[in-house]
Write a protein that holds these residues in place. Structure first.
Motif, PDB file in Angstrom:
ATOM      1  N   MET A 185     -10.088  53.157  -5.740  1.00  0.00           N
ATOM      2  CA  MET A 185      -8.645  53.345  -5.582  1.00  0.00           C
ATOM      3  C   MET A 185      -8.345  54.838  -5.429  1.00  0.00           C
ATOM      4  O   MET A 185      -9.119  55.677  -5.865  1.00  0.00           O
ATOM      5  N   GLY A 230     -15.379  46.814  -3.800  1.00  0.00           N
ATOM      6  CA  GLY A 230     -16.096  47.749  -2.935  1.00  0.00           C
ATOM      7  C   GLY A 230     -15.302  48.974  -2.524  1.00  0.00           C
ATOM      8  O   GLY A 230     -15.810  49.813  -1.788  1.00  0.00           O
ATOM      9  N   ARG A 261      -5.565  56.977 -11.196  1.00  0.00           N
ATOM     10  CA  ARG A 261      -5.647  55.522 -11.094  1.00  0.00           C
ATOM     11  C   ARG A 261      -4.388  54.925 -11.738  1.00  0.00           C
ATOM     12  O   ARG A 261      -3.715  55.588 -12.509  1.00  0.00           O
ATOM     13  N   THR A 262      -4.145  53.657 -11.437  1.00  0.00           N
ATOM     14  CA  THR A 262      -2.938  52.979 -11.937  1.00  0.00           C
ATOM     15  C   THR A 262      -3.301  52.033 -13.083  1.00  0.00           C
ATOM     16  O   THR A 262      -4.276  51.275 -12.967  1.00  0.00           O
ATOM     17  N   ARG A 268      -9.626  46.586  -5.315  1.00  0.00           N
ATOM     18  CA  ARG A 268     -10.263  45.920  -4.180  1.00  0.00           C
ATOM     19  C   ARG A 268     -11.775  46.066  -4.296  1.00  0.00           C
ATOM     20  O   ARG A 268     -12.282  47.173  -4.473  1.00  0.00           O
ATOM     21  N   HIS A 284     -15.979  48.250 -16.156  1.00  0.00           N
ATOM     22  CA  HIS A 284     -16.873  47.780 -15.088  1.00  0.00           C
ATOM     23  C   HIS A 284     -17.847  48.933 -14.870  1.00  0.00           C
ATOM     24  O   HIS A 284     -17.495  49.968 -14.306  1.00  0.00           O
ATOM     25  N   ALA A 339     -12.260  56.042 -13.816  1.00  0.00           N
ATOM     26  CA  ALA A 339     -11.414  55.537 -14.906  1.00  0.00           C
ATOM     27  C   ALA A 339     -12.248  54.745 -15.910  1.00  0.00           C
ATOM     28  O   ALA A 339     -12.198  54.986 -17.129  1.00  0.00           O
ATOM     29  N   VAL A 398     -10.467  47.831 -18.430  1.00  0.00           N
ATOM     30  CA  VAL A 398     -11.622  46.978 -18.123  1.00  0.00           C
ATOM     31  C   VAL A 398     -12.828  47.889 -17.947  1.00  0.00           C
ATOM     32  O   VAL A 398     -12.763  48.890 -17.229  1.00  0.00           O
TER      33      VAL A 398
END
Ligand SMILES: Cc1cc2nc3c(=O)[nH]c(=O)nc-3n(C[C@H](O)[C@H](O)[C@H](O)COP(=O)(O)OP(=O)(O)OC[C@H]3O[C@@H](n4cnc5c(N)ncnc54)[C@H](O)[C@@H]3O)c2cc1C
Length: 310
Positions: free
Chosen positions: A308, A305, A89-90, A303, A112, A121, A110
């Motif tokens: 990544m 739904g 992931r970035t 994005r 989530h 991540a 973050v």
């Protein structure tokens, strides 16, 4: 420990970094501090702005893949069996500290975590503890490997806007900017307590927009549009492609023609966050407000739904 086996100085490093500290800095952010000798080759201290880095999180086995850090490492990583490869992931650098004791890098993740809406991540960050390892890919110290999009040129005033995923990059940009920079930053976050300290230049106003349980963009869209004199809609126009939007003065994900010779105007815009929200802002700012695309970077950082891929 470095996972490089080459002595050639590639402009990038692919290294194992060790978690040194984990701090739950707010309801929705966890700050992970990475250290380890291999980081001494990583990134050039000074202004890193919104430099993006790649993180590889371990697979279910907990065993990170072995990568040699040479040219072609990414293809080599993709060739590893999916179950053993881990996930890439970035992320942004919230802070890079180089002292006599070594290099430390802070990344603000973050959280989530809602079932069905989380990912490798965020889940890793939620459980990270000192001693854990992951792989970081980024520029080698003293080398330019790209990855910095913030490019205000001669502009003396900026407008930065983003959601919580862009908050660490916005914070870094403002802390690395010249003291005489002027402008405004709009940062939408879930909770008022996610408004973390930013040592911004005196001339830059930082406006936090806590949206609560409302959808992403609910406050960011009307606030930014209203600030620029456009009709303050909160309706997100979703993107049709799988790929997040990436439209900067020097790159067009849509394949639009670019005039890279155009001089920067006095005001520069940097906008990042959920792709549908960013696309909606782009539509209004370029088409309705008439902002020249050579003055603005629009970046979909994630994005809704869609997981990544790196
Ligand atoms: C240049 C760049 C810099 C970035 N910097 C940061 C950073 O510093 N800190 C940071 O936290 N993120 C940052 N991001 C965003 C981060 O890469 C994405 O949020 C990523 O999808 C997180 O991976 P994951 O494994 O947690 O979720 P994924 O496996 O990618 O996605 C799983 C599900 O979670 C959803 N999802 C992903 N992110 C969020 C979110 N933030 N809120 C709600 N739902 C989400 C997806 O829509 C999907 O449904 C950056 C992205 C880019 C491109």
């Amino acid at each position: 420990m470095s996972v490089e086996t080459t002595t050639e100085a590639t402009p990038f490093v692919v290294i194992r970094a060790e978690v040194r500290a984990v701090q739950r800095v707010s309801p929705n952010f966890v700050r992970v501090t990475f250290g380890g000798a291999a980081l001494d080759d990583f990134a050039t201290p000074g202004a890193v702005f919104d430099l993006r880095i790649k993180l590889i999180f371990p697979p279910a086995s907990g065993v990170l893949p072995e990568l040699d850090g040479r040219d072609g490492w990414y293809q080599a990583w993709l060739a590893v069996d999916e179950a053993e490869r881990g996930s890439m992931r970035t992320y942004s650098i919230r802070d890079l500290r180089v002292t006599d004791a070594g290099t430390e890098v802070d990344v603000d993740f973050v959280l989530h975590l809602a079932p069905g809406l989380t990912g490798p991540a965020s889940s890793w960050a939620n459980q990270a503890s000192p001693g854990d390892e992951l792989i970081i890919a980024g520029p080698r110290r003293g080398h330019d490997w790209g990855g910095i999009e913030y490019a205000p040129g001669d502009a003396t005033s900026v407008l930065l806007a983003g959601d919580e995923t862009a908050a660490p990059a916005i914070a870094r940009v403002l802390e690395d900017a010249p003291a005489d920079l002027r402008g405004i930053a709009f940062i939408e976050v879930p909770d008022p307590a996610d408004a973390l300290p930013i040592a911004a230049p005196d001339g830059v106003q930082v406006c936090w927009l806590p949206r609560g349980d409302a959808p992403h963009g609910t406050l960011l869209l009307p606030t930014v549009l209203g600030h620029l004199g456009a009709a303050p809609t909160a309706e997100v126009t979703d993107v049709e492609t799988e790929n997040p939007v990436w439209e900067t003065p020097t790159f067009s994900g849509l394949g639009e023609e670019l005039d890279t010779s155009a001089p920067h105007a006095d005001r520069y815009f940097w906008i990042a966050g959920e792709s549908g929200v960013v696309t909606t802002l782009r539509r209004h700012l370029v088409k309705d407000v008439g902002i020249d695309r050579a003055q603005v970077a629009f970046m979909g950082y994630w994005r809704r739904g869609v997981a990544m891929k790196g």
